[in-house]
Design a protein around this motif. Structure first.
Motif, PDB file in Angstrom:
ATOM      1  N   HIS A  36       0.839  -1.203   0.000  1.00 60.37           N
ATOM      2  CA  HIS A  36       0.000   0.000   0.000  1.00 60.37           C
ATOM      3  C   HIS A  36       0.871   1.248   0.000  1.00 60.37           C
ATOM      4  O   HIS A  36       0.595   2.209  -0.700  1.00 60.37           O
ATOM      5  CB  HIS A  36      -0.925  -0.007   1.219  1.00 60.37           C
ATOM      6  N   SER A  37       1.957   1.217   0.779  1.00 56.78           N
ATOM      7  CA  SER A  37       2.907   2.335   0.813  1.00 56.78           C
ATOM      8  C   SER A  37       3.958   2.075  -0.264  1.00 56.78           C
ATOM      9  O   SER A  37       3.678   1.387  -1.246  1.00 56.78           O
ATOM     10  CB  SER A  37       3.560   2.409   2.192  1.00 56.78           C
ATOM     11  N   ASP A  65      -3.885  -0.248   5.675  1.00 51.81           N
ATOM     12  CA  ASP A  65      -3.825  -0.228   4.211  1.00 51.81           C
ATOM     13  C   ASP A  65      -5.147   0.140   3.548  1.00 51.81           C
ATOM     14  O   ASP A  65      -5.227   0.223   2.330  1.00 51.81           O
ATOM     15  CB  ASP A  65      -3.284  -1.551   3.662  1.00 51.81           C
ATOM     16  N   ASN A  66      -6.160   0.403   4.337  1.00 53.91           N
ATOM     17  CA  ASN A  66      -7.421   0.905   3.767  1.00 53.91           C
ATOM     18  C   ASN A  66      -7.534   2.423   3.916  1.00 53.91           C
ATOM     19  O   ASN A  66      -8.564   2.999   3.610  1.00 53.91           O
ATOM     20  CB  ASN A  66      -8.631   0.196   4.381  1.00 53.91           C
ATOM     21  N   ASP A  67      -6.470   3.066   4.370  1.00 53.11           N
ATOM     22  CA  ASP A  67      -6.421   4.522   4.502  1.00 53.11           C
ATOM     23  C   ASP A  67      -5.620   5.072   3.322  1.00 53.11           C
ATOM     24  O   ASP A  67      -4.403   4.891   3.243  1.00 53.11           O
ATOM     25  CB  ASP A  67      -5.760   4.903   5.829  1.00 53.11           C
ATOM     26  N   ASN A  68      -6.293   5.739   2.412  1.00 53.32           N
ATOM     27  CA  ASN A  68      -5.643   6.228   1.196  1.00 53.32           C
ATOM     28  C   ASN A  68      -4.603   7.309   1.444  1.00 53.32           C
ATOM     29  O   ASN A  68      -3.807   7.607   0.555  1.00 53.32           O
ATOM     30  CB  ASN A  68      -6.681   6.708   0.183  1.00 53.32           C
ATOM     31  N   SER A  69      -4.569   7.888   2.628  1.00 47.24           N
ATOM     32  CA  SER A  69      -3.539   8.889   2.901  1.00 47.24           C
ATOM     33  C   SER A  69      -2.151   8.247   2.972  1.00 47.24           C
ATOM     34  O   SER A  69      -1.139   8.956   2.893  1.00 47.24           O
ATOM     35  CB  SER A  69      -3.839   9.654   4.194  1.00 47.24           C
ATOM     36  N   TYR A  70      -2.103   6.930   3.098  1.00 49.38           N
ATOM     37  CA  TYR A  70      -0.823   6.221   3.139  1.00 49.38           C
ATOM     38  C   TYR A  70      -0.479   5.555   1.807  1.00 49.38           C
ATOM     39  O   TYR A  70       0.562   4.917   1.689  1.00 49.38           O
ATOM     40  CB  TYR A  70      -0.813   5.177   4.257  1.00 49.38           C
ATOM     41  N   LYS A  71      -1.325   5.726   0.808  1.00 47.63           N
ATOM     42  CA  LYS A  71      -1.101   5.103  -0.498  1.00 47.63           C
ATOM     43  C   LYS A  71       0.206   5.634  -1.103  1.00 47.63           C
ATOM     44  O   LYS A  71       0.396   6.834  -1.263  1.00 47.63           O
ATOM     45  CB  LYS A  71      -2.287   5.394  -1.432  1.00 47.63           C
ATOM     46  N   ASN A  72       1.120   4.715  -1.400  1.00 43.70           N
ATOM     47  CA  ASN A  72       2.425   5.005  -2.015  1.00 43.70           C
ATOM     48  C   ASN A  72       3.308   5.941  -1.195  1.00 43.70           C
ATOM     49  O   ASN A  72       4.269   6.502  -1.720  1.00 43.70           O
ATOM     50  CB  ASN A  72       2.251   5.549  -3.436  1.00 43.70           C
ATOM     51  N   LEU A  78       6.645   7.501   7.570  1.00 47.22           N
ATOM     52  CA  LEU A  78       5.913   6.757   8.592  1.00 47.22           C
ATOM     53  C   LEU A  78       6.826   6.441   9.776  1.00 47.22           C
ATOM     54  O   LEU A  78       6.400   6.514  10.931  1.00 47.22           O
ATOM     55  CB  LEU A  78       5.328   5.469   8.002  1.00 47.22           C
ATOM     56  N   LEU A  79       8.083   6.111   9.489  1.00 51.53           N
ATOM     57  CA  LEU A  79       9.051   5.860  10.554  1.00 51.53           C
ATOM     58  C   LEU A  79       9.208   7.097  11.435  1.00 51.53           C
ATOM     59  O   LEU A  79       9.238   6.995  12.669  1.00 51.53           O
ATOM     60  CB  LEU A  79      10.398   5.450   9.948  1.00 51.53           C
ATOM     61  N   LYS A  80       9.262   8.267  10.826  1.00 48.72           N
ATOM     62  CA  LYS A  80       9.359   9.504  11.606  1.00 48.72           C
ATOM     63  C   LYS A  80       8.125   9.699  12.483  1.00 48.72           C
ATOM     64  O   LYS A  80       8.233  10.180  13.613  1.00 48.72           O
ATOM     65  CB  LYS A  80       9.557  10.705  10.674  1.00 48.72           C
ATOM     66  N   LYS A  81       6.946   9.305  11.976  1.00 46.15           N
ATOM     67  CA  LYS A  81       5.722   9.398  12.783  1.00 46.15           C
ATOM     68  C   LYS A  81       5.788   8.458  13.991  1.00 46.15           C
ATOM     69  O   LYS A  81       5.358   8.814  15.083  1.00 46.15           O
ATOM     70  CB  LYS A  81       4.485   9.079  11.928  1.00 46.15           C
TER      71      LYS A  81
END
Length: 160
Positions: A36-37, A65-72, A78-81
């Motif tokens: 997804h990412s 993976d159903n959250d489109n804000s994380y698409k690609n 994400l690691l920083k988050k």
């Protein structure tokens, strides 16, 4: 105790028309990894190790993976988050150790760039970041060249 240890593991299969990104570094390859990412299997394993050190579930819970804000999305973002979560405020990474399991492509030429990228993202000196590679001697899905797996271990110490 003033230490915590986390362990993570992830797997992604190869896919056409995708870039291969490992430890935040683009690696030339005819196929990338499906996800997804950006499907950076090494960073995903590291995030799960960090989350595991605090019993905070896994990356699928935090970045579904159903959250489109994380698409690609770039997995280093994400690691920083993860590193910005409140649980980490009074802790620091002592060292991290990532093992990438792949029959192909040959990854040794990219080790230094991967170590530098992980050190940069995690705010660590180079000697606190290990990135290793292994094959499975052509056994299993990685040995057949169907995908890549990664494992990570992280040691955290209480600040001060």
């Amino acid at each position: 105790m003033n230490i915590r240890i986390g362990q993570g593991f992830d797997v992604h299969k190869f896919a056409e028309n995708r870039e291969l990104i490992l430890c935040g570094v683009k690696v030339p390859c005819e196929t990338g990894l499906l996800g997804h990412s950006d499907a950076d299997v090494a960073v995903h394993a590291l995030m799960d190790a960090l989350l595991g050190a605090f019993a905070l579930s896994d990356i699928g819970t935090h970045f579904p993976d159903n959250d489109n804000s994380y698409k690609n999305i770039d997995s280093t973002l994400l690691l920083k988050k993860v590193l910005a979560l409140p649980e980490f405020a009074s802790w620091k990474i002592g060292n991290l150790d990532i093992t990438i399991i792949a029959q192909k492509p040959k990854l040794a030429p990219y080790r230094e760039a991967m170590q530098k990228r992980m050190a940069e993202v995690c705010g660590l000196p180079l000697d606190a970041v290990s990135v290793k590679f292994t094959t499975t001697e052509k056994l299993g899905f990685t040995g057949r060249g169907e995908g890549i797996a990664a494992s990570a271990v992280v040691l955290l110490g209480k600040k001060g």
